[in-house]
Enzyme design. Structure first.
Site, PDB file in Angstrom:
ATOM      1  N   GLU A  17      44.479  31.963  30.914  1.00 52.81           N
ATOM      2  CA  GLU A  17      44.745  33.844  31.238  1.00 52.81           C
ATOM      3  C   GLU A  17      45.790  32.967  32.896  1.00 52.81           C
ATOM      4  O   GLU A  17      45.783  33.131  33.732  1.00 52.81           O
ATOM      5  CB  GLU A  17      43.528  34.400  31.326  1.00 52.81           C
ATOM      6  CG  GLU A  17      44.474  35.854  30.942  1.00 52.81           C
ATOM      7  CD  GLU A  17      43.342  36.681  31.035  1.00 52.81           C
ATOM      8  OE1 GLU A  17      43.761  38.137  30.318  1.00 52.81           O
ATOM      9  OE2 GLU A  17      42.162  36.611  31.189  1.00 52.81           O
TER      10      GLU A  17
ATOM     11  N   LYS B  61      48.251  40.212  24.564  1.00 59.74           N
ATOM     12  CA  LYS B  61      46.700  40.547  24.466  1.00 59.74           C
ATOM     13  C   LYS B  61      46.879  42.028  24.098  1.00 59.74           C
ATOM     14  O   LYS B  61      47.211  42.987  24.505  1.00 59.74           O
ATOM     15  CB  LYS B  61      46.133  40.489  25.807  1.00 59.74           C
ATOM     16  CG  LYS B  61      44.761  40.455  26.344  1.00 59.74           C
ATOM     17  CD  LYS B  61      44.224  40.385  27.644  1.00 59.74           C
ATOM     18  CE  LYS B  61      43.097  40.875  27.605  1.00 59.74           C
ATOM     19  NZ  LYS B  61      42.989  40.290  29.476  1.00 59.74           N
TER      20      LYS B  61
ATOM     21  N   CYS C 252      40.966  36.575  27.173  1.00 57.31           N
ATOM     22  CA  CYS C 252      39.060  36.795  27.825  1.00 57.31           C
ATOM     23  C   CYS C 252      38.867  37.721  27.340  1.00 57.31           C
ATOM     24  O   CYS C 252      38.109  37.343  26.196  1.00 57.31           O
ATOM     25  CB  CYS C 252      40.255  36.962  29.257  1.00 57.31           C
ATOM     26  SG  CYS C 252      38.846  37.703  30.337  1.00 57.31           S
TER      27      CYS C 252
END
Length: 265
Positions: free
Chosen positions: A43, A111, A145
């Site tokens: 990330e 995200k 994540c």
């Protein structure tokens, strides 16, 4: 069809994209030479969470750092995935992009679940869409994540037939047991492969956890790192997914109408 996956568990330098690009390029080249079909970078692998300087690193998809990442895929004839900072008009996104060996975008995902403990919501706009890529290998989904803590997202991928979910992260060492447990849970409950890369080293005073992994639909590790910088490899065959789903047909036996009724009450 077998796929060889490489996971670049990087110890990056915060706010130093040139150094991080040189390291990534070396590892991409090594992965390609080892016969890998795909390499995952963590990330925000180019800049880290240097969000106060977000405009320095941000670019539209296919420009700036994205264009450099695309070029590395083309030059090394390998699919490359990882998240960078995308700018779209006046908004910034933590965007996981997957370039194929020809430089075409296989998939890009903004995200959705922003991590407040890193103040992501102060800088990024959340994504609002899940996209599945139908590739020669099979159906691929992407996650970043903190998304790992939201099983509904992964269930949606599973219901839609996704066979491998790729995850990039910057997960802290002090919560690494959660990372390991959740990776296995997402693989088992959705009967799919999980390939997840995490960072190692230290960022902004926080020890990062490593333990990148590829896990099969039965929850078995095909590879797992420790907390040191390393390049990991695993070979998978997505045909295993359909076999497992026929053997234990959990998707056919779901009762979403009951779950949804309960939530509506």
């Amino acid at each position: 069809m077998n796929i060889k996956i490489a996971l670049a568990q990087m110890d990056l330098v915060l706010g130093e994209p040139d150094q991080n690009f040189r390291k990534a390029e070396n590892w991409i080249n090594k992965a390609s030479n080892e016969g890998a079909d795909l390499i995952l970078l963590p990330e925000l692998w180019a800049s880290g969470f240097d969000l106060k300087n977000i405009q320095t690193y941000a670019a539209p998809l296919n420009e700036g750092d994205f264009a450099k990442m695309k070029l590395m895929a083309v030059e090394n004839k390998i699919m490359v995935g990882g998240s960078l900072i995308e700018q779209d008009k006046n908004y910034f996104y933590n965007t996981f992009v997957l370039f194929d060996k020809n430089g075409d975008v296989v998939n890009s995902y903004r995200k959705i679940h922003l991590f407040r403990m890193l103040n992501e919501e102060q800088y990024f706009k959340p994504g609002n869409q899940l996209i599945i890529s139908d590739t020669d290998w099979g159906k691929i989904g992407l996650a970043v994540c903190y998304d790992l803590r939201f099983p509904d997202m992964f269930r949606a991928y599973g219901v839609k037939g996704v066979e491998i979910i790729l995850i990039v992260g910057e997960w802290a060492q002090k919560r690494i047991s959660h990372w390991c447990d959740l990776l296995r849970a997402r693989a088992i409950e959705n009967q799919c492969f999980i390939a997840a890369v995490n960072k190692s080293g230290i960022s902004k005073g926080e020890n990062l956890g490593g333990f990148s992994a590829v896990i099969n639909p039965m929850g078995e590790y095909l590879t797992q790192g420790n907390n040191q910088e390393e390049l990991l490899f695993a070979e998978i065959n997505l045909d295993e997914v359909s076999k497992i789903r026929r053997w234990m047909p959990v998707f056919e036996e779901r009762q979403p109408q009951i779950y949804n009724k309960f939530l509506d009450e």
